[in-house]
Every structure is written in C-alpha cells, then in structure tokens.
Motif scaffolding. Sequence first.
Motif, short mmCIF file in Angstrom:
data_model
loop_
_atom_site.label_atom_id
_atom_site.label_comp_id
_atom_site.label_asym_id
_atom_site.label_seq_id
_atom_site.Cartn_x
_atom_site.Cartn_y
_atom_site.Cartn_z
N ARG A 90 68.48 56.74 17.87
CA ARG A 90 67.60 56.90 16.72
C ARG A 90 66.50 55.82 16.71
O ARG A 90 66.69 54.73 17.27
N ASP A 133 75.33 56.04 14.63
CA ASP A 133 74.92 57.37 15.02
C ASP A 133 74.10 57.16 16.32
O ASP A 133 74.58 56.52 17.21
N GLY A 134 72.92 57.72 16.40
CA GLY A 134 72.02 57.42 17.52
C GLY A 134 72.12 58.42 18.64
O GLY A 134 73.04 59.24 18.66
N GLN A 187 70.75 53.28 20.93
CA GLN A 187 71.55 54.27 21.64
C GLN A 187 72.72 54.69 20.75
O GLN A 187 72.94 54.11 19.70
N PHE A 188 73.48 55.69 21.20
CA PHE A 188 74.65 56.17 20.46
C PHE A 188 75.66 55.02 20.28
O PHE A 188 75.98 54.32 21.25
N ASN A 189 76.11 54.82 19.05
CA ASN A 189 77.08 53.76 18.73
C ASN A 189 76.70 52.41 19.33
O ASN A 189 77.52 51.72 19.93
N ASP A 190 75.46 52.04 19.09
CA ASP A 190 74.87 50.86 19.73
C ASP A 190 75.17 49.58 18.94
O ASP A 190 75.48 49.63 17.75
N GLU A 198 74.55 50.42 15.18
CA GLU A 198 74.21 51.85 15.10
C GLU A 198 75.50 52.66 15.11
O GLU A 198 76.31 52.55 16.03
N GLN A 256 80.41 62.75 12.76
CA GLN A 256 79.87 61.45 13.19
C GLN A 256 79.17 60.77 12.01
O GLN A 256 79.36 59.57 11.76
#
Lengths: 134, 134, 134
Positions: free
Chosen positions: C123, C120-121, C10-13, C118, C82
């Motif tokens: 991904r 980014d994401g 996930q985003f910023n995981d 993570e 980002q």
Amino acid sequence: MLKKVSLTTQFNDVVNITDEIKKIVKESGIKEGVCHVYNPHSTAGLTSTSFWDPNGWLDLQDEICRLIPTRIDFKHQHDTPQDAAAHIKSSLLGISMSFIIDSGELLVGSSQGIFFLEFDGPRNRHYFVKVIAG
Amino acid sequence: MLKKVSLTTQFNDVVNITDEIKKIVKESGIKEGVCHVYNPHSTAGLTSTSFWDPNGWLDLQDEICRLIPTRIDFKHQHDTPQDAAAHIKSSLLGISMSFIIDSGELLVGSSQGIFFLEFDGPRNRHYFVKVIAG
Amino acid sequence: MLKKVSLTTQFNDVVNITDEIKKIVKESGIKEGVCHVYNPHSTAGLTSTSFWDPNGWLDLQDEICRLIPTRIDFKHQHDTPQDAAAHIKSSLLGISMSFIIDSGELLVGSSQGIFFLEFDGPRNRHYFVKVIAG
C-alpha cells in the motif's frame, strides 16, 4: 524539565514507579500540563495497571510470558531467546506514556499505578520523565 | 483546556468516543496543537480501530477476551476473575492516547475511530481530554 | 511543526522510520520538546523494537499474526479477513507514539528503532510527525 531516573531490576520484574513520577511532577512546580514518561531499553516497557495487589503484577508478567513464549526458534538468533522475546514484549506493551497534570498533581485513577516492566534482568535501568506546562 | 467526560458502559463494552473528542477540540478554538485523552480506570482502556462496522468492535472484544481469558486461577484473588483479567487488558491495550490537532481539527484517518474499552461493566465511567496549543 | 511523510509498504511489512524521524527533529531546530508520531491508517500501526537485526522484525510480525490469526469467521465480514484482523492488530499495537527531544536530538535508546507496521499491503501509506518546543 527533564529527569533521568535510575533503577535496578530483577528477572522479569514489575517495578512500581508511580510515587517517583508523582514526586517529579510536584517538584517541577508545574500546575497544568503534560508528563511524558519514556523507557529507552528495547527489552523493557512501561505500562499502567492496578497497584493494590502485587500478586496482580505477577499475573501481568505471567500473561505477557504466556502470550510471547521464550522459544528457541525465533528467526532472530543474535541474542538469547529471552532477549528475542523481550524485544517483542517491549513492542507490544509500549515504551512511552503520557499523563495529564491537573492542579499541580499527576492525574491518575485511584487504582492506577505506573510500572516499569523488565523483560530481561537483573539489570541496571533508567527511564526519563519530562514535564511540560500547557 | 481540560475536560472530564462521563459515560455509562455495558459489560465488556466498546464505546465510540470519536465525535465527543472532535467536538472538544473544535470548542477549544486551538488551531495547532496536541490532544491527550486519558482513561483513569484500571479495568478499562482506550484504543483506535476502524469505526465503520460495529461488528468489528465485537471482534475486538472477542479477541481481547480470547488473549486474556477470565480464568479463576489468577494469583490476584482479591477481586473477581473478571477484574483480575481486566487489569491485564487495561495494561495491554493502554490508557492514554495522543492526537495531533491540524488547522483546528483532530487529525484522524478516514477509517479511524477512538474507543473507550470497558473490561468490566455495566459501570459509570469518565475520561479526560486535554487540548494544548503548540 | 507538522510533517507528512509518505512510504510504500509490502504485505505485512515492518518499515524502519527511525532515521526519517530523527532528521525531522533536527530540521525543526527545536532543542527541548516533544515529538509526536501518528499513523492515520486503521490497518497499520506504530511501535518500537530493537533495530539491530531485521530477522527480529520478522519475528515481530510472526508473533502479531499468531496472536491475531486471519480467520474467516470474524463477525466483521464487510472487509477481507486480512483487514478484519488488521483492525484488531492496529488497536493492539497502537497508532501514536510520543518521544522526548533533548539537546536537539530525539531521545531513543541505543537499540531502539521506530517502526511503521503494515498489517495489509502492499500500500501507499503516510504518517505524521509533530515537533513541539517545551
């Protein structure tokens, strides 16, 4: 060869473990290979910095504490704020280091020391040193 | 196999050493193993970041310098403020990296480069590359 | 032995990969040696932190994002802000980790987890695990 080394730390301590690791490498008798150092504590870390001036080690802890302040509003509230910050410091500074062994000696620069970083303390701690031929 | 590689750096330099390390791995003839890269200087570091845009390397040094400012009030006063800050940057960014060798090639991502970080400079520097089968 | 492990982020995981790595070490059948974990993405990282409280993992990402803000004025303008920030986070947190294998088990502390970071994401990602006897 795997060795477990014990140490006692002070609060937010920076302990020079260079000589201990050099000694373990020599005792292993391994002439060419790799030396892995590992810290198993989630509120401690391992790093390298100049060993000449202990005042520089104080600066290192000062800067780490400035970058990751011990604030009371972490989402993690199960431990103390000191511990919550320490987990992040451990993550940022790192818990393992790999060194080259050349002609039976640990290959380190003339100014480089290896340090155990205590982000809590005082505590009884330990770290592991593994020496592999190759 | 252990190789010592020399380089000349500029002030606060970011030097792309990816191709040099890939070449050493190929020349070793080792098909499966590990490649250790080691920087012996206490005012330099090693890291990985995207290699596509040299402007990104400038951002990396900018951010490191913003995180650890070259202030004149470090407790460590034996060296210049540039050096005192550099010791902490070296500690934070790290001095060694370990890579996997797969089918005779250094295993790195399609955007990943390996970089020598100069936190002082201009200087004559060197780093070590050790390739082990396994 | 070299294994490629896929994961979806996930985003910023912050993804706990400890059990997966422990399993690979067990399956290798290697009793004494070293385990290298490698992330090939320039907008992701690897680290260790306490695994007990997922809120602590949120603090870790919060602190990383506070240290390296996603600002629009990076010199690197080819990717999104980002991504530009993510390259620096990857550089700072690190992309490879080395662990000791002792008596057929991954040597990690009782509070230590291994995490894929993570930056980014969302991904599709992967990382590599290499286990070597020694």
